[in-house]
Write a protein that holds these residues in place. Structure first.
Motif, PDB file in Angstrom:
ATOM      1  N   SER A 142       0.854  -1.195   0.000  1.00 39.40           N
ATOM      2  CA  SER A 142       0.000   0.000   0.000  1.00 39.40           C
ATOM      3  C   SER A 142       0.883   1.237   0.000  1.00 39.40           C
ATOM      4  O   SER A 142       2.086   1.147   0.237  1.00 39.40           O
ATOM      5  CB  SER A 142      -0.805   0.086   1.289  1.00 39.40           C
ATOM      6  OG  SER A 142      -1.785  -0.869   1.374  1.00 39.40           O
ATOM      7  N   ALA A 143       0.261   2.369  -0.141  1.00 35.11           N
ATOM      8  CA  ALA A 143       0.980   3.631  -0.024  1.00 35.11           C
ATOM      9  C   ALA A 143       1.425   3.820   1.426  1.00 35.11           C
ATOM     10  O   ALA A 143       0.766   3.353   2.347  1.00 35.11           O
ATOM     11  CB  ALA A 143       0.070   4.776  -0.440  1.00 35.11           C
ATOM     12  N   THR A 203      -2.141   8.378   0.458  1.00 34.60           N
ATOM     13  CA  THR A 203      -3.264   8.511  -0.477  1.00 34.60           C
ATOM     14  C   THR A 203      -4.155   9.694  -0.080  1.00 34.60           C
ATOM     15  O   THR A 203      -4.520  10.521  -0.922  1.00 34.60           O
ATOM     16  CB  THR A 203      -4.085   7.209  -0.517  1.00 34.60           C
ATOM     17  OG1 THR A 203      -3.172   6.110  -0.605  1.00 34.60           O
ATOM     18  CG2 THR A 203      -5.032   7.187  -1.697  1.00 34.60           C
ATOM     19  N   GLU A 219       1.403   4.355  -4.217  1.00 34.08           N
ATOM     20  CA  GLU A 219       1.879   2.980  -4.402  1.00 34.08           C
ATOM     21  C   GLU A 219       3.087   2.930  -5.334  1.00 34.08           C
ATOM     22  O   GLU A 219       3.941   2.059  -5.196  1.00 34.08           O
ATOM     23  CB  GLU A 219       0.750   2.096  -4.929  1.00 34.08           C
ATOM     24  CG  GLU A 219      -0.155   1.506  -3.853  1.00 34.08           C
ATOM     25  CD  GLU A 219      -1.144   2.490  -3.243  1.00 34.08           C
ATOM     26  OE1 GLU A 219      -1.268   3.616  -3.779  1.00 34.08           O
ATOM     27  OE2 GLU A 219      -1.780   2.153  -2.224  1.00 34.08           O
ATOM     28  N   PHE A 254      -3.844  -1.768  -4.904  1.00 33.57           N
ATOM     29  CA  PHE A 254      -4.819  -0.703  -5.160  1.00 33.57           C
ATOM     30  C   PHE A 254      -4.913  -0.249  -6.618  1.00 33.57           C
ATOM     31  O   PHE A 254      -5.918   0.289  -7.036  1.00 33.57           O
ATOM     32  CB  PHE A 254      -4.475   0.468  -4.224  1.00 33.57           C
ATOM     33  CG  PHE A 254      -5.246   1.732  -4.335  1.00 33.57           C
ATOM     34  CD1 PHE A 254      -6.635   1.745  -4.239  1.00 33.57           C
ATOM     35  CD2 PHE A 254      -4.584   2.961  -4.493  1.00 33.57           C
ATOM     36  CE1 PHE A 254      -7.344   2.948  -4.301  1.00 33.57           C
ATOM     37  CE2 PHE A 254      -5.278   4.162  -4.549  1.00 33.57           C
ATOM     38  CZ  PHE A 254      -6.669   4.153  -4.450  1.00 33.57           C
ATOM     39  N   ARG A 256     -10.834   2.663  -2.508  1.00 36.27           N
ATOM     40  CA  ARG A 256     -10.020   2.876  -1.318  1.00 36.27           C
ATOM     41  C   ARG A 256      -9.859   1.591  -0.511  1.00 36.27           C
ATOM     42  O   ARG A 256     -10.799   0.818  -0.365  1.00 36.27           O
ATOM     43  CB  ARG A 256     -10.630   3.978  -0.423  1.00 36.27           C
ATOM     44  CG  ARG A 256     -10.647   5.371  -1.051  1.00 36.27           C
ATOM     45  CD  ARG A 256      -9.264   5.882  -1.460  1.00 36.27           C
ATOM     46  NE  ARG A 256      -8.263   5.820  -0.415  1.00 36.27           N
ATOM     47  CZ  ARG A 256      -8.039   6.785   0.466  1.00 36.27           C
ATOM     48  NH1 ARG A 256      -8.752   7.888   0.433  1.00 36.27           N
ATOM     49  NH2 ARG A 256      -7.087   6.655   1.368  1.00 36.27           N
ATOM     50  N   GLY A 257      -8.673   1.408   0.003  1.00 37.14           N
ATOM     51  CA  GLY A 257      -8.395   0.194   0.780  1.00 37.14           C
ATOM     52  C   GLY A 257      -8.217  -1.033  -0.096  1.00 37.14           C
ATOM     53  O   GLY A 257      -8.156  -2.158   0.384  1.00 37.14           O
ATOM     54  N   GLY A 258      -8.096  -0.805  -1.401  1.00 40.24           N
ATOM     55  CA  GLY A 258      -8.112  -1.906  -2.359  1.00 40.24           C
ATOM     56  C   GLY A 258      -6.905  -2.833  -2.369  1.00 40.24           C
ATOM     57  O   GLY A 258      -6.945  -3.889  -3.014  1.00 40.24           O
ATOM     58  N   SER A 259      -5.853  -2.486  -1.660  1.00 42.39           N
ATOM     59  CA  SER A 259      -4.671  -3.363  -1.669  1.00 42.39           C
ATOM     60  C   SER A 259      -4.969  -4.761  -1.137  1.00 42.39           C
ATOM     61  O   SER A 259      -4.348  -5.734  -1.563  1.00 42.39           O
ATOM     62  CB  SER A 259      -3.545  -2.763  -0.822  1.00 42.39           C
ATOM     63  OG  SER A 259      -3.178  -1.536  -1.362  1.00 42.39           O
TER      64      SER A 259
HETATM   65  N1  ASP Z   1      -3.452   3.336  -0.537  1.00 43.24           N
HETATM   66  C1  ASP Z   1      -4.818   3.013  -0.833  1.00 43.24           C
HETATM   67  C2  ASP Z   1      -5.744   3.680   0.152  1.00 43.24           C
HETATM   68  O1  ASP Z   1      -5.313   4.306   1.084  1.00 43.24           O
HETATM   69  C3  ASP Z   1      -5.081   1.563  -0.906  1.00 43.24           C
HETATM   70  C4  ASP Z   1      -4.772   0.766   0.323  1.00 43.24           C
HETATM   71  O2  ASP Z   1      -4.048   1.224   1.181  1.00 43.24           O
HETATM   72  O3  ASP Z   1      -5.244  -0.364   0.412  1.00 43.24           O
HETATM   73  O4  ASP Z   1      -6.942   3.581   0.008  1.00 43.24           O
END
Ligand code: ASP
Ligand code: MG
Length: 406
Positions: free
Chosen positions: A41-42, A47, A75, A143, A157-160
């Motif tokens: 992830s970032a 992000t 990322e 992501f 969002r949160g896709g990792s």
């Molecule tokens: N960096 C992206 C986010 O903050 C994806 C992730 O962290 O999963 O949404």
């Protein structure tokens, strides 16, 4: 030798020493003879910061495409940092981003909520398998996706987490390890109930139903791709060890785990209990359920309204239940009467999409209305919707709902 997909969340790579520690944990597993793929992830809130920055600079004028390209920088950066950190420890690594020919995650053209093209992604994973077999550790941006014109997309969002399970599936990995900033999945939010406990194990189905509980440990859609053969777990980055225990995610155990619809094999009877003053009395539901429990009668559903409670039991138990509940209603001041309805068919629809997709109930009920099928009762909890229709309409309703879910 195992193939491990290790996903590192933002906090787990939140500063230089954490990146080094994370890279070391990957190298340690590699040295044991395992194969590894890193999904990253970032860094921290990168992000959010990129979104804030672009909102300040451009505001409403920003297109979705531009937004995706800007967010992707999170990322793009962390994957490079992570790969370099692995190399500094003496193991070969290659960062893989959507600009790379070997990039595997292919999507549609929706920039911010791109839909994954599973079949193409599955094929593209050959390139990643190649790298692995050469002893190189691929470090893949979580992501991100690549759209039809080669443009960068993001999968929400949160896709990792989704990236990790998707790649785990396509690469036929043995393990998916989600490295995050909590020890695993808790029985509830520890900020609200101090006695919350860490779970050793949770099933995919349970995990899915937990997804709306606030503190999200895992993206609710990630488990769509969880293969039953893959063992998966959530661990804390503080351990610095991919072998640490955390919470294991088991299953799914049967069928197409994305969406299921089933018709219960036996007819179900509906008993409706009425009473004006019902809401004023404490413990009515408890009395009702213990009355049935003491007589070994299983309850298939229960719903309570202002002036009535409806209970669903199997038809074979219905006469007994009816008589038992009748005696109870007679003795109970706030209750006046009860009735035993016609036989109904119970249809259970399960889909992870119920959690966050508006309009799903009307999608299911519209075709029933058009076909003159009356819904006797409907209830929903998290990822499941249960419908009761007349027994004679059961098969037809099942077919109609299957159509909707296709
Ligand atoms: N960096 C992206 C986010 O903050 C994806 C992730 O962290 O999963 O949404
Ligand atoms: Mg996350």
């Amino acid at each position: 030798m195992d193939l491990i997909v290790a996903k590192f969340g933002g906090t787990s790579v939140g500063d230089g020493s954490r990146i080094r520690k994370a890279a070391q944990s990957v190298v340690n597993e590699y040295m044991k003879g395992n194969q590894l793929v890193v999904v990253v992830s970032a860094v921290n809130n990168a992000t959010d910061e990129l979104i804030e920055l672009s909102n300040e600079a451009i505001g409403g004028g920003l297109t979705d495409k531009q937004k995706a390209e800007i967010m992707a920088m999170g990322e793009l950066t962390s994957s490079r940092l992570f790969a370099a950190a692995i190399e500094s420890l003496g193991v070969k690594a290659e960062f893989i981003d959507p600009y790379n020919d070997k990039w595997p995650v292919i999507t549609d053209s929706n920039s911010l909520n791109a839909k994954i093209d599973f079949a193409t992604t599955d094929k593209k994973c050959e390139g990643i398998k190649n790298l692995i077999s050469q002893g190189i550790i691929p470090v893949i941006c979580g992501f991100l996706g690549k759209g039809p014109s080669g443009e960068i997309t993001t999968i929400g969002r949160g896709g990792s987490d989704v990236t990790a399970f998707l790649l785990g599936h396509c690469l036929s990995a043995n393990n998916v390890v989600i490295v995050t900033d909590v020890d695993g999945v808790m029985s509830t939010d520890p900020n609200k109930i101090e006695e919350a406990e860490l779970l050793d194990e949770i099933s995919v189905e349970e995990m899915r139903d937990l997804a709306t509980h606030g503190a999200q440990v895992l993206h609710p859609h990630a488990l769509k791709y969880k293969d039953p053969l893959i063992s998966a777990k959530i661990i804390n980055f503080n351990n610095g060890d991919l072998s640490s225990e955390g919470t294991k995610i088991t299953g799914p155990f049967e069928g197409d785990m994305l969406k299921t619809v089933s018709l219960y094999k036996n007819p179900i009877s509906v008993i409706a209990i009425v009473g004006e003053e019902m809401l004023k009395k404490v413990g009515l539901l408890a009395d009702l359920t213990s009355c049935l429990a003491e007589n070994e009668i299983n309850i298939f559903g229960i719903s309570a309204g202002q002036n009535s409670i409806t209970v669903f039991v199997e038809k074979k138990d219905s006469d007994k239940a009816y008589h038992l509940l009748h005696s109870w209603v007679i003795d109970e001041d706030v209750l006046s009467s009860l009735s035993l309805g016609d036989d109904t068919a119970m249809i259970t629809v399960v889909s992870p999409e119920f959690i966050d997709e508006p309009g799903i109930i009307s999608n299911i009920t519209n075709p029933l209305r058009k076909n003159d099928i009356n819904i006797v009762e409907i209830s929903s909890s998290q990822t499941a919707v249960v419908l009761f229709v007349d027994w004679k309409d059961g098969e037809k309703a099942l077919e109609l709902i299957k159509e909707v879910l296709k």
